[in-house]
Design an enzyme around this catalytic site. Structure first.
Site, PDB file in Angstrom:
ATOM      1  N   HIS A 186      96.115 -24.878 -59.038  1.00 29.95           N
ATOM      2  CA  HIS A 186      95.983 -25.444 -60.376  1.00 29.95           C
ATOM      3  C   HIS A 186      94.921 -24.681 -61.147  1.00 29.95           C
ATOM      4  O   HIS A 186      94.252 -23.800 -60.593  1.00 29.95           O
ATOM      5  CB  HIS A 186      95.593 -26.924 -60.284  1.00 29.95           C
ATOM      6  CG  HIS A 186      94.199 -27.155 -59.743  1.00 29.95           C
ATOM      7  ND1 HIS A 186      93.883 -27.022 -58.411  1.00 29.95           N
ATOM      8  CD2 HIS A 186      93.027 -27.464 -60.353  1.00 29.95           C
ATOM      9  CE1 HIS A 186      92.603 -27.269 -58.228  1.00 29.95           C
ATOM     10  NE2 HIS A 186      92.049 -27.534 -59.381  1.00 29.95           N
ATOM     11  N   HIS A 234      93.220 -21.687 -58.776  1.00 32.42           N
ATOM     12  CA  HIS A 234      92.538 -21.883 -57.485  1.00 32.42           C
ATOM     13  C   HIS A 234      93.165 -23.046 -56.725  1.00 32.42           C
ATOM     14  O   HIS A 234      93.992 -23.787 -57.250  1.00 32.42           O
ATOM     15  CB  HIS A 234      91.040 -22.118 -57.696  1.00 32.42           C
ATOM     16  CG  HIS A 234      90.711 -23.308 -58.554  1.00 32.42           C
ATOM     17  ND1 HIS A 234      90.906 -23.313 -59.916  1.00 32.42           N
ATOM     18  CD2 HIS A 234      90.223 -24.539 -58.251  1.00 32.42           C
ATOM     19  CE1 HIS A 234      90.545 -24.488 -60.411  1.00 32.42           C
ATOM     20  NE2 HIS A 234      90.130 -25.252 -59.424  1.00 32.42           N
ATOM     21  N   ARG A 292      60.892 -41.765 -60.449  1.00 35.75           N
ATOM     22  CA  ARG A 292      60.972 -40.555 -61.282  1.00 35.75           C
ATOM     23  C   ARG A 292      60.577 -41.059 -62.645  1.00 35.75           C
ATOM     24  O   ARG A 292      61.290 -41.844 -63.259  1.00 35.75           O
ATOM     25  CB  ARG A 292      62.398 -39.985 -61.274  1.00 35.75           C
ATOM     26  CG  ARG A 292      62.655 -38.901 -62.330  1.00 35.75           C
ATOM     27  CD  ARG A 292      61.889 -37.613 -62.042  1.00 35.75           C
ATOM     28  NE  ARG A 292      62.277 -36.533 -62.969  1.00 35.75           N
ATOM     29  CZ  ARG A 292      61.589 -36.203 -64.063  1.00 35.75           C
ATOM     30  NH1 ARG A 292      60.492 -36.856 -64.386  1.00 35.75           N
ATOM     31  NH2 ARG A 292      62.008 -35.216 -64.828  1.00 35.75           N
ATOM     32  N   HIS A 320      65.102 -35.492 -72.026  1.00 40.04           N
ATOM     33  CA  HIS A 320      65.302 -34.034 -72.072  1.00 40.04           C
ATOM     34  C   HIS A 320      66.342 -33.662 -73.103  1.00 40.04           C
ATOM     35  O   HIS A 320      67.071 -34.522 -73.623  1.00 40.04           O
ATOM     36  CB  HIS A 320      65.653 -33.453 -70.699  1.00 40.04           C
ATOM     37  CG  HIS A 320      66.341 -34.408 -69.795  1.00 40.04           C
ATOM     38  ND1 HIS A 320      67.636 -34.776 -69.975  1.00 40.04           N
ATOM     39  CD2 HIS A 320      65.889 -35.106 -68.716  1.00 40.04           C
ATOM     40  CE1 HIS A 320      67.979 -35.648 -69.043  1.00 40.04           C
ATOM     41  NE2 HIS A 320      66.940 -35.883 -68.269  1.00 40.04           N
ATOM     42  N   HIS A 334      64.622 -42.438 -70.223  1.00 40.18           N
ATOM     43  CA  HIS A 334      65.081 -43.196 -69.054  1.00 40.18           C
ATOM     44  C   HIS A 334      64.113 -43.055 -67.889  1.00 40.18           C
ATOM     45  O   HIS A 334      63.183 -42.242 -67.934  1.00 40.18           O
ATOM     46  CB  HIS A 334      66.483 -42.742 -68.644  1.00 40.18           C
ATOM     47  CG  HIS A 334      66.598 -41.256 -68.426  1.00 40.18           C
ATOM     48  ND1 HIS A 334      66.796 -40.369 -69.449  1.00 40.18           N
ATOM     49  CD2 HIS A 334      66.530 -40.504 -67.301  1.00 40.18           C
ATOM     50  CE1 HIS A 334      66.860 -39.134 -68.968  1.00 40.18           C
ATOM     51  NE2 HIS A 334      66.695 -39.192 -67.660  1.00 40.18           N
ATOM     52  N   HIS A 388      60.985 -40.407 -68.867  1.00 41.79           N
ATOM     53  CA  HIS A 388      61.100 -39.066 -69.436  1.00 41.79           C
ATOM     54  C   HIS A 388      62.377 -38.932 -70.256  1.00 41.79           C
ATOM     55  O   HIS A 388      63.212 -39.843 -70.261  1.00 41.79           O
ATOM     56  CB  HIS A 388      61.084 -38.012 -68.316  1.00 41.79           C
ATOM     57  CG  HIS A 388      62.315 -38.002 -67.470  1.00 41.79           C
ATOM     58  ND1 HIS A 388      62.585 -38.949 -66.521  1.00 41.79           N
ATOM     59  CD2 HIS A 388      63.386 -37.169 -67.452  1.00 41.79           C
ATOM     60  CE1 HIS A 388      63.744 -38.701 -65.943  1.00 41.79           C
ATOM     61  NE2 HIS A 388      64.269 -37.617 -66.499  1.00 41.79           N
ATOM     62  N   GLU A 399      64.651 -28.393 -64.282  1.00 42.29           N
ATOM     63  CA  GLU A 399      64.073 -29.678 -63.914  1.00 42.29           C
ATOM     64  C   GLU A 399      62.560 -29.687 -64.195  1.00 42.29           C
ATOM     65  O   GLU A 399      61.935 -30.731 -64.270  1.00 42.29           O
ATOM     66  CB  GLU A 399      64.381 -29.940 -62.431  1.00 42.29           C
ATOM     67  CG  GLU A 399      63.991 -31.254 -61.863  1.00 42.29           C
ATOM     68  CD  GLU A 399      64.562 -32.469 -62.587  1.00 42.29           C
ATOM     69  OE1 GLU A 399      65.351 -32.324 -63.535  1.00 42.29           O
ATOM     70  OE2 GLU A 399      64.172 -33.586 -62.216  1.00 42.29           O
ATOM     71  N   GLU A 420      72.414 -36.123 -69.249  1.00 44.46           N
ATOM     72  CA  GLU A 420      72.304 -36.219 -67.781  1.00 44.46           C
ATOM     73  C   GLU A 420      73.394 -37.127 -67.229  1.00 44.46           C
ATOM     74  O   GLU A 420      73.533 -38.265 -67.650  1.00 44.46           O
ATOM     75  CB  GLU A 420      70.921 -36.773 -67.413  1.00 44.46           C
ATOM     76  CG  GLU A 420      70.760 -37.142 -65.947  1.00 44.46           C
ATOM     77  CD  GLU A 420      69.350 -37.644 -65.636  1.00 44.46           C
ATOM     78  OE1 GLU A 420      68.378 -37.003 -66.065  1.00 44.46           O
ATOM     79  OE2 GLU A 420      69.234 -38.702 -64.976  1.00 44.46           O
ATOM     80  N   HIS A 423      92.024 -25.319 -64.803  1.00 47.30           N
ATOM     81  CA  HIS A 423      91.483 -26.246 -65.801  1.00 47.30           C
ATOM     82  C   HIS A 423      91.356 -25.505 -67.131  1.00 47.30           C
ATOM     83  O   HIS A 423      90.628 -24.514 -67.215  1.00 47.30           O
ATOM     84  CB  HIS A 423      90.121 -26.769 -65.357  1.00 47.30           C
ATOM     85  CG  HIS A 423      90.170 -27.413 -63.999  1.00 47.30           C
ATOM     86  ND1 HIS A 423      90.561 -28.711 -63.802  1.00 47.30           N
ATOM     87  CD2 HIS A 423      89.943 -26.907 -62.757  1.00 47.30           C
ATOM     88  CE1 HIS A 423      90.551 -28.984 -62.512  1.00 47.30           C
ATOM     89  NE2 HIS A 423      90.177 -27.907 -61.843  1.00 47.30           N
ATOM     90  N   GLU A 465      84.761 -25.258 -63.765  1.00 51.06           N
ATOM     91  CA  GLU A 465      84.574 -26.301 -62.750  1.00 51.06           C
ATOM     92  C   GLU A 465      83.267 -26.041 -62.006  1.00 51.06           C
ATOM     93  O   GLU A 465      82.989 -24.917 -61.598  1.00 51.06           O
ATOM     94  CB  GLU A 465      85.746 -26.283 -61.761  1.00 51.06           C
ATOM     95  CG  GLU A 465      85.566 -27.243 -60.593  1.00 51.06           C
ATOM     96  CD  GLU A 465      86.796 -27.316 -59.681  1.00 51.06           C
ATOM     97  OE1 GLU A 465      87.915 -27.112 -60.177  1.00 51.06           O
ATOM     98  OE2 GLU A 465      86.606 -27.572 -58.484  1.00 51.06           O
TER      99      GLU A 465
END
Ligand code: NAG
Ligand code: NAG
Ligand code: NAG
Ligand code: NAG
Length: 454
Positions: A338, A384, A157, A162, A205, A160, A228, A166, A340, A345
């Protein structure tokens, strides 16, 4: 004519809910894994009819693994509902038993919270491919976007960068990563399944598949609107810069660039690299930053019903915008109720099958089913749980967040930490016996992310 019609209908009905010949054992009917204490059986609702048949009754909404049990879901629930007469996609229905027959506790409308990478377009390139789940595939995927990518042996890959940071989790095989830090330090590392990397926004990277079959990984970007297709790619830049300028920049003559690629390479077949030491450039200055982390080498948190590994900026300092937990959910166990408080999530289902009910306040709740390769969303603060549906396949899940820390509130711990009198009056009004039994259960309650339900 009438009779033939009736017989056909009967045959159809039988075929619809009796695939395969129903297993009437109590074990199967109640979806109880072998080995549960016998006294528990007495507390279960007993229905002599298989799930998804008109006679079936289950006021407590037990899970049904329609894929594992090869059952065809039909919208029958506690005496209501009927068959499906029109066209149907039986495979999809089998994958979504809790959409075809929602638990009786589901209510209201909720946007979709499920997407399968199997429904994503695949971009095929030389020796590799990539597919994505972003806000365009799944509108509730607002904070994060995911990309599933495969690079065969030696496939690159290309270099590049962005706009987004990532984060990645290696699903299979081996991969070489390279990156440059802001001080001019070079980072190179070889990773295997269960390892992570994190490149802050704008950091350049590259990735390359190693070993016999290369690699496959899950990439996470800290913006659901990421694409992408819109990364800054080295060959794309060179192809769109006047050759006269390339010549000045690299102190060469313009014709020396006659053979560079005419457009971006993106993913292409490279040759097998040597060791990291052999590949170091002459000016190599080792980066002082760890861009990678061996998540599966972490000592897991052992819970009563499985294992948890949490990786965030406390143990992987560079990962400032992505936090994650890896869960292995044990036989009959439950990722406890629980929520967050700090981020949505973004769930990736790596193995097995699951049932998740999302509670959205104002009486709204909806249940979704997930299997390996699916993505789920649970907006921040929505209550959830994750239930292991399968009888034979392990359930493995990644919970991923756009946050520097993994944070959750456990219902169990909260209730155990509240005044007992208040809990009794709040949850068991007029039922002192129920209150007493409940209070005994939440005595000394500690957070137990995955709970053994026996
Ligand atoms: C590579 O893939 C082939 C074909 O799927 C398989 O037979 C082989 O075991 C794999 N090798 C490794 C090292 O995983
Ligand atoms: C997402 O990105 C596209 C293309 O860059 C842009 O046109 C659109 O406005 C963005 N949407 C949001 C919600 O940011
Ligand atoms: C990078 O991580 C390794 C362990 O994985 C550790 O030994 C090393 O000290 C770390 N280096 C830095 C600069 O944090
Ligand atoms: C999921 O539950 C089933 C039994 O209900 C069990 O066989 C399987 O091993 C469980 N998954 C894990 C990760 O333990």
């Amino acid at each position: 004519m009438q009779i033939t019609h009736l017989l056909l209908n009967l045959a159809y009905l039988q075929a619809a809910w009796a695939i395969p010949a129903p297993d009437y054992s109590l074990q199967k009917l109640l979806q109880i894994p072998a080995g549960h204490p016998a006294e528990l059986l007495g507390q279960q609702p007993i229905s002599r009819h298989p799930p998804f048949s008109p006679g079936h009754r289950d006021p407590y909404d037990h899970k049904v693994d329609s894929v594992g049990d090869e059952r065809q879901p039909l919208p029958f629930r506690n005496g209501d509902g009927t068959t499906v007469m029109g066209p149907r996609n039986r495979d999809r229905e089998r994958q979504n038993p809790d959409l075809v027959r929602p638990p009786s506790t589901d209510h209201g409308s909720m946007p979709n919270m499920r997407w399968s990478f199997a429904d994503s377009h695949i971009r095929i390139e030389e020796g590799g491919w990539t597919r994505q789940t972003t806000i365009r595939e799944l509108p509730t995927s607002r904070e994060l976007a995911g990309v599933n990518m495969r690079l065969d042996q030696g496939v690159i890959r290309e270099l590049h960068w962005h706009t987004e940071a990532e984060w990645a989790y290696v699903l299979a095989g081996k991969v070489r990563v390279t990156a440059l830090d802001l001080e001019g330090g070079t980072f190179m590392d070889d990773l295997e399944a269960g390892d992570l990397w994190y490149f802050p926004a704008g950091h350049p990277h590259s990735l390359q598949g190693l070993g016999e079959n290369g690699t496959e990984f899950l990439l996470i970007f800290d913006d659901g609107n990421f694409s992408e297709e819109s990364t800054f790619v080295l060959t794309d830049w060179l192809a769109h810069t006047p050759k006269a300028v390339l010549a000045e920049n690299f102190r060469m003559s313009p014709e020396q660039f006659d053979n560079i690629p005419k457009s971006e390479k993106y993913i292409f077949q490279g040759s097998n690299p040597g060791s990291i030491d052999q590949e170091k450039p002459r000016t190599f200055k080792k980066s002082k930053i760890n861009f990678t982390h061996h998540m599966h080498a972490q000592e897991p948190l052992e819970t009563s019903g499985g294992r948890v590994r949490i990786t965030d900026s406390t143990n992987f300092p560079i990962s400032k915008t992505v936090a994650a937990a890896h869960l292995e959910i044990a036989p009959g166990a439950l990722r406890e109720m629980h929520w967050h408080p700090n981020a949505d999530e973004w769930t990736y289902f790596k193995k097995g099958r699951a049932r998740v009910t999302i509670f959205a306040a104002e009486g709204n709740a909806r249940t979704f089913n997930y299997m390996a390769g699916d993505v789920g969303i649970v907006p921040r603060n929505m209550g959830h749980f994750v239930e292991n549906l399968s009888d034979d396949e392990p359930l493995e899940v990644l919970e991923i967040f756009r946050a520097d820390r993994f944070r959750d509130f456990s219902l169990f711990q909260w209730l155990g930490s509240s005044p007992r009198r208040m809990i009794a009056e709040n949850v068991f009004p007029g039922d002192p016996k129920g209150a007493e039994e409940f209070l005994k259960k939440i005595e000394d309650a500690e957070k137990d992310p995955i709970r053994d339900t026996i």
